[in-house]
Design a protein around this motif. Structure first.
Motif, PDB file in Angstrom:
ATOM      1  N   GLY A 137       2.336  -4.545 -64.905  1.00  0.00           N
ATOM      2  CA  GLY A 137       1.069  -3.757 -65.954  1.00  0.00           C
ATOM      3  C   GLY A 137      -0.043  -4.226 -66.206  1.00  0.00           C
ATOM      4  O   GLY A 137      -1.190  -3.819 -65.827  1.00  0.00           O
ATOM      5  N   VAL A 138       0.696  -4.950 -67.228  1.00  0.00           N
ATOM      6  CA  VAL A 138      -0.649  -5.566 -67.735  1.00  0.00           C
ATOM      7  C   VAL A 138      -1.841  -6.712 -67.804  1.00  0.00           C
ATOM      8  O   VAL A 138      -2.518  -7.522 -68.174  1.00  0.00           O
ATOM      9  N   SER A 139      -0.828  -7.254 -67.011  1.00  0.00           N
ATOM     10  CA  SER A 139      -1.071  -8.913 -67.004  1.00  0.00           C
ATOM     11  C   SER A 139      -2.157  -9.057 -66.278  1.00  0.00           C
ATOM     12  O   SER A 139      -2.620 -10.266 -66.143  1.00  0.00           O
ATOM     13  N   LYS A 140      -3.241  -8.299 -65.517  1.00  0.00           N
ATOM     14  CA  LYS A 140      -3.837  -8.079 -64.128  1.00  0.00           C
ATOM     15  C   LYS A 140      -5.159  -9.506 -64.882  1.00  0.00           C
ATOM     16  O   LYS A 140      -6.152  -9.878 -64.068  1.00  0.00           O
ATOM     17  N   LYS A 141      -5.297  -9.783 -66.070  1.00  0.00           N
ATOM     18  CA  LYS A 141      -6.300 -10.206 -66.727  1.00  0.00           C
ATOM     19  C   LYS A 141      -6.317 -11.087 -67.383  1.00  0.00           C
ATOM     20  O   LYS A 141      -5.235 -10.495 -68.719  1.00  0.00           O
ATOM     21  N   THR A 142      -6.398 -12.531 -67.738  1.00  0.00           N
ATOM     22  CA  THR A 142      -5.312 -13.170 -68.726  1.00  0.00           C
ATOM     23  C   THR A 142      -5.986 -12.893 -70.028  1.00  0.00           C
ATOM     24  O   THR A 142      -5.045 -13.354 -71.062  1.00  0.00           O
ATOM     25  N   ASN A 145      -6.708  -9.959 -71.841  1.00  0.00           N
ATOM     26  CA  ASN A 145      -6.104  -9.001 -72.052  1.00  0.00           C
ATOM     27  C   ASN A 145      -4.240  -9.471 -72.395  1.00  0.00           C
ATOM     28  O   ASN A 145      -3.728  -8.861 -73.568  1.00  0.00           O
ATOM     29  N   ALA A 146      -3.910 -10.633 -71.150  1.00  0.00           N
ATOM     30  CA  ALA A 146      -2.604 -10.873 -71.583  1.00  0.00           C
ATOM     31  C   ALA A 146      -2.274 -11.433 -72.795  1.00  0.00           C
ATOM     32  O   ALA A 146      -1.128 -11.403 -73.585  1.00  0.00           O
ATOM     33  N   LEU A 147      -3.212 -11.925 -73.239  1.00  0.00           N
ATOM     34  CA  LEU A 147      -3.061 -13.560 -74.478  1.00  0.00           C
ATOM     35  C   LEU A 147      -3.402 -12.333 -75.691  1.00  0.00           C
ATOM     36  O   LEU A 147      -2.700 -12.271 -76.182  1.00  0.00           O
ATOM     37  N   SER A 193      10.802 -17.257 -80.871  1.00  0.00           N
ATOM     38  CA  SER A 193      11.109 -17.949 -79.743  1.00  0.00           C
ATOM     39  C   SER A 193      10.893 -16.915 -78.773  1.00  0.00           C
ATOM     40  O   SER A 193      10.170 -17.028 -77.679  1.00  0.00           O
ATOM     41  N   ASN A 194      11.302 -15.473 -79.116  1.00  0.00           N
ATOM     42  CA  ASN A 194      11.919 -14.964 -78.347  1.00  0.00           C
ATOM     43  C   ASN A 194      10.045 -14.094 -77.636  1.00  0.00           C
ATOM     44  O   ASN A 194      10.000 -13.840 -76.279  1.00  0.00           O
ATOM     45  N   GLY A 195       9.117 -13.952 -78.790  1.00  0.00           N
ATOM     46  CA  GLY A 195       7.991 -13.384 -78.858  1.00  0.00           C
ATOM     47  C   GLY A 195       7.241 -14.901 -77.723  1.00  0.00           C
ATOM     48  O   GLY A 195       6.904 -14.869 -76.821  1.00  0.00           O
ATOM     49  N   ILE A 196       7.645 -16.236 -78.026  1.00  0.00           N
ATOM     50  CA  ILE A 196       6.286 -17.393 -77.429  1.00  0.00           C
ATOM     51  C   ILE A 196       7.542 -17.905 -76.269  1.00  0.00           C
ATOM     52  O   ILE A 196       6.516 -17.187 -74.692  1.00  0.00           O
ATOM     53  N   GLY A 197       7.962 -17.042 -75.491  1.00  0.00           N
ATOM     54  CA  GLY A 197       9.035 -16.405 -74.340  1.00  0.00           C
ATOM     55  C   GLY A 197       8.450 -16.163 -73.707  1.00  0.00           C
ATOM     56  O   GLY A 197       7.749 -16.001 -72.047  1.00  0.00           O
ATOM     57  N   PHE A 198       8.411 -14.475 -73.848  1.00  0.00           N
ATOM     58  CA  PHE A 198       7.449 -13.311 -73.305  1.00  0.00           C
ATOM     59  C   PHE A 198       6.171 -13.734 -72.943  1.00  0.00           C
ATOM     60  O   PHE A 198       5.234 -13.922 -71.927  1.00  0.00           O
ATOM     61  N   ALA A 199       5.373 -14.402 -74.889  1.00  0.00           N
ATOM     62  CA  ALA A 199       3.707 -15.163 -74.180  1.00  0.00           C
ATOM     63  C   ALA A 199       3.525 -15.806 -73.228  1.00  0.00           C
ATOM     64  O   ALA A 199       2.483 -15.374 -72.470  1.00  0.00           O
ATOM     65  N   LEU A 200       4.606 -16.815 -72.297  1.00  0.00           N
ATOM     66  CA  LEU A 200       4.458 -17.538 -71.498  1.00  0.00           C
ATOM     67  C   LEU A 200       4.476 -17.936 -70.672  1.00  0.00           C
ATOM     68  O   LEU A 200       3.416 -17.659 -69.638  1.00  0.00           O
ATOM     69  N   VAL A 201       5.565 -16.274 -70.050  1.00  0.00           N
ATOM     70  CA  VAL A 201       5.450 -15.685 -68.619  1.00  0.00           C
ATOM     71  C   VAL A 201       4.313 -15.360 -68.675  1.00  0.00           C
ATOM     72  O   VAL A 201       3.953 -14.802 -67.532  1.00  0.00           O
ATOM     73  N   ILE A 222       1.480 -14.902 -70.176  1.00  0.00           N
ATOM     74  CA  ILE A 222      -0.122 -15.203 -69.454  1.00  0.00           C
ATOM     75  C   ILE A 222       0.132 -16.322 -67.991  1.00  0.00           C
ATOM     76  O   ILE A 222      -0.513 -16.381 -67.512  1.00  0.00           O
ATOM     77  N   VAL A 223       1.314 -17.016 -67.711  1.00  0.00           N
ATOM     78  CA  VAL A 223       1.388 -17.482 -66.686  1.00  0.00           C
ATOM     79  C   VAL A 223       1.544 -16.490 -65.340  1.00  0.00           C
ATOM     80  O   VAL A 223       0.429 -17.051 -64.442  1.00  0.00           O
ATOM     81  N   PHE A 224       1.933 -15.703 -65.914  1.00  0.00           N
ATOM     82  CA  PHE A 224       1.919 -14.495 -64.611  1.00  0.00           C
ATOM     83  C   PHE A 224       0.372 -14.348 -64.762  1.00  0.00           C
ATOM     84  O   PHE A 224       0.587 -13.104 -63.684  1.00  0.00           O
ATOM     85  N   SER A 225      -0.106 -13.937 -65.298  1.00  0.00           N
ATOM     86  CA  SER A 225      -1.969 -13.612 -65.591  1.00  0.00           C
ATOM     87  C   SER A 225      -2.454 -14.257 -64.232  1.00  0.00           C
ATOM     88  O   SER A 225      -3.680 -13.732 -63.949  1.00  0.00           O
ATOM     89  N   PHE A 226      -2.254 -15.718 -65.014  1.00  0.00           N
ATOM     90  CA  PHE A 226      -2.644 -16.240 -64.097  1.00  0.00           C
ATOM     91  C   PHE A 226      -2.354 -15.857 -62.150  1.00  0.00           C
ATOM     92  O   PHE A 226      -3.755 -16.071 -60.984  1.00  0.00           O
ATOM     93  N   THR A 227      -1.550 -16.156 -62.233  1.00  0.00           N
ATOM     94  CA  THR A 227      -1.116 -15.638 -60.939  1.00  0.00           C
ATOM     95  C   THR A 227      -1.760 -13.748 -60.597  1.00  0.00           C
ATOM     96  O   THR A 227      -1.927 -13.464 -58.923  1.00  0.00           O
ATOM     97  N   GLN A 228      -1.153 -12.950 -61.328  1.00  0.00           N
ATOM     98  CA  GLN A 228      -2.277 -12.016 -60.958  1.00  0.00           C
ATOM     99  C   GLN A 228      -3.789 -11.925 -60.648  1.00  0.00           C
ATOM    100  O   GLN A 228      -4.493 -11.189 -59.850  1.00  0.00           O
TER     101      GLN A 228
END
Lengths: 196, 229, 187
Positions: A29-34, A36-38, A143-151, A153-159
């Motif tokens: 839902g949220v990751s449509k804009k980088t 916002n994702a950040l 680490s879990n937070g970083i893992g979430f953030a990684l995926v 933010i990368v996904f928001s590029f795709t979106q």
């Protein structure tokens, strides 16, 4: 070193979004804009760390000595809800621009599966001894937070590329194509399996 | 006078018009995680139906005495309590299912569907209607889970396996085309892909259905215009 | 008049929340008292079933069960109990009940030995990631069944990528139990 193992495992191999399927709602839902994702990722890492800390302390200092371990679900969710409320008030007062940018996504962190699951994970006990020492707990949550953030933010590029793209057939527009893209990302992450 | 929505329409809304998984897109985490097998999807769906109905009942009962400012934390405490109770009963009487579902059983607490229905419906309607809404939405969730799981299990393993919910034993196994099974659909990436394909399929059906409705309406209008002439 | 209503309001809200929390805690304590004994009984039943399956027994009737608490490296690696089974003077085998910490929490398993060999490996409960640790745990039984107790364990990570945090404590415990078993006489 055990810390590196925990970090690698949580960020890449057992990635909390792509492998354990948690935090999917904001992911789609949220990751449509980088931008916002950040912002969302930053807020999430902060709340995650704080809530793991408080939940860990509360579990081992209050619930275990009283033998009330089965109250952990109620206790943790209340801790998370109050922390989010507290962060909201603090942001409103000290960083109003960030507060405005996050908008409704901040209270949504309360119902974010990631925060609750990590809190439940870190209080795991084996044969009377806690699985995660204090320092290990911090590394695990971070680490879990970083893992979430990684995926995220990368996904928001795709979106961003997928939004309003004319090449997508109509039934697939919106969530369907996003899910397919996420699936391909999950496939890619399977490649990290052999690291640990 | 505001028309009171019938109980039947409340129930059906939860399954079709407001289906939590395919339309509202809420509570996605357990959808991807528990649909790798038919039995765990069924078990998860039943757990959600039970929790949703119970929380709707409780919140509807206390809706008049809860102060408005703290209603969200109160709802959260109620939901967490109900989930813990359901978890305890499942561990006692359906131990294998509880073990398979694992942490996803606890995650029902933060499932947006439950808090959403509590806020949107149960806090403003009496107990009877809240029960129907809880059952309807829960069954809509259950049907969506089972549908996805069926697709994933049949295409992914080439067979359907029914595991007893209380006994944990394989009751029934129907091998269909095991040689042609596409294994990826049982794993992680397959969950995303299968859900994406199903949603595209449903979008296609709904748009075809809507086009048909529009055509019918246009025909009706033509007919009335002709009559007027 | 407004001031009078505001002060009790500020006290009322947390009091209400506290009351709801107390009620929910009471309810949970009640349900826990109801279900906890049943959960313990289910686990005990699973344990006994495990004993029978690991040693190829049809029932535990007439079987003498000697339960000991292991010491030393075996206990450190997580073994909670060492159960020897004797029937009519013949040794039917030894089973260790082990609890180790995996990636997602506790892993409880049972490993059986007879005639200086592994008879099998049974998982009682675990919360590992199903596609990594779960797969590893499911495959161990086939790999060690029938293996001699002093042989190297063939559970390699190349077969089970991504499951180091699950595999290491399990393998360590298995080795310790095997070493402990080999010190036993006449089993």
């Amino acid at each position: 070193m055990k810390f590196i193992l925990i970090a690698l495992s949580a960020i890449l191999v057992n990635n909390i979004v792509l492998t354990r399927f948690l935090g999917i709602c904001p992911f789609l839902g949220v990751s449509k804009k980088t931008k916002n994702a950040l912002g969302m990722s930053g807020a999430l890492i902060f709340v995650l760390l704080l809530s793991s800390l408080v939940s860990y302390a509360f579990y081992f200092l209050v619930l275990v000595p009283l033998g009330l371990e089965f109250l952990k679900l109620v206790a943790f969710i209340l801790i998370i809800a109050s922390l989010v409320q507290f962060v909201e008030i603090a942001l409103k007062r000290f960083m109003p621009s960030l507060y405005k940018a996050l908008g409704i996504y901040l209270p949504l962190i309360t119902t974010n599966c990631v925060v609750l699951t990590v809190a439940l994970d870190v209080v795991a006990v084996t044969g009377g001894v806690a699985d995660y020492s204090f320092l290990e707990m911090i590394i695990y949550s971070l680490s879990n937070g970083i893992g979430f953030a990684l995926v995220f933010i990368v996904f928001s590029f795709t979106q961003e590329k997928l939004a309003n793209n004319k090449a997508i057939p109509t039934p697939f527009k919106g969530n369907a194509v996003a899910l397919l893209a996420a699936g391909l990302m999950a496939l890619a992450f399977v490649g990290f399996q052999g690291m640990i | 006078m505001k028309e009171k929505t019938s109980l039947k329409s409340i129930f059906l809304d939860g399954i079709i018009k407001n289906n939590p998984v395919f339309v509202l897109f809420l509570g996605m985490c357990p959808v991807l995680a528990t649909t790798s097998s038919f039995s765990s999807a069924l078990g998860m769906g039943i757990a959600v139906v039970v929790v949703l109905t119970m929380t709707n009942i409780i919140i509807s009962l206390i809706r008049k005495i809860v102060p408005n400012d703290i209603r969200i934390p109160i709802y959260i405490v109620v939901i967490a309590t109900v989930v813990t109770i359901v978890e305890m009963f499942m561990k006692a009487f359906m131990a294998d299912l509880a073990a398979t579902l694992g942490v996803y059983l606890s995650i029902i607490v933060v499932n947006c569907v439950i808090l959403g229905r509590a806020e949107a419906f149960a806090s403003q309607n009496n107990v009877g209607r809240s029960v129907i809404d809880g059952l309807g939405t829960g069954i809509g969730f259950l049907l969506a889970l089972v549908l996805i799981a069926l697709f994933r299990e049949i295409i992914g393993t080439g067979a359907i396996e029914f595991v007893g919910l209380f006994s944990g034993k394989v009751l029934f196994r129907l091998p269909l085309f095991e040689k042609y099974a596409i294994n990826i659909f049982v794993g992680n990436a397959g969950a995303f892909i299968m859900l994406g394909l199903l949603i595209a399929l449903i979008n296609m059906f709904t748009s075809v259905h809507e086009k048909r409705l529009l055509k019918l309406e246009a025909k009706k209008e033509e007919a009335t215009v002709k009559e007027a002439k | 008049m407004k001031k009078k209503n505001k002060i009790p309001q500020m006290l009322l809200l947390p009091l209400f929340l506290g009351a709801v929390c107390l009620i929910s805690s009471a309810a949970l304590i009640g349900v826990n008292a109801l279900t906890a004994p049943r959960i313990a009984a289910v686990e005990l039943e699973k344990q006994n079933k495990g004993y029978m399956e690991l040693l190829g027994l049809d029932s535990l009737m007439g079987v003498n069960k000697v339960e000991e608490v292991p010491t030393g490296a075996c206990a450190e690696a997580g073994a909670k109990a060492r159960v020897s089974f004797v029937k009519d003077g013949t040794n039917l085998g030894v089973v260790y009940d082990v609890t180790v910490g995996g990636y997602g929490g506790e892993i409880k398993f049972q490993v059986g030995f007879k005639d200086r060999k592994y008879t099998g490996f049974l998982v009682v409960s675990h919360t590992e990631t199903p596609t990594y640790g779960g797969v590893l745990l499911a495959g161990i039984n086939d790999q060690i069944k029938g293996l001699a107790a002093d042989d190297e364990l063939p559970i390699s990570l190349t077969d089970y990528a991504g499951a180091t945090i699950t595999r290491n404590p399990v393998v360590k415990a298995l080795k310790a139990c095997a070493a402990d078993y080999l010190t036993m006489e006449g089993v």
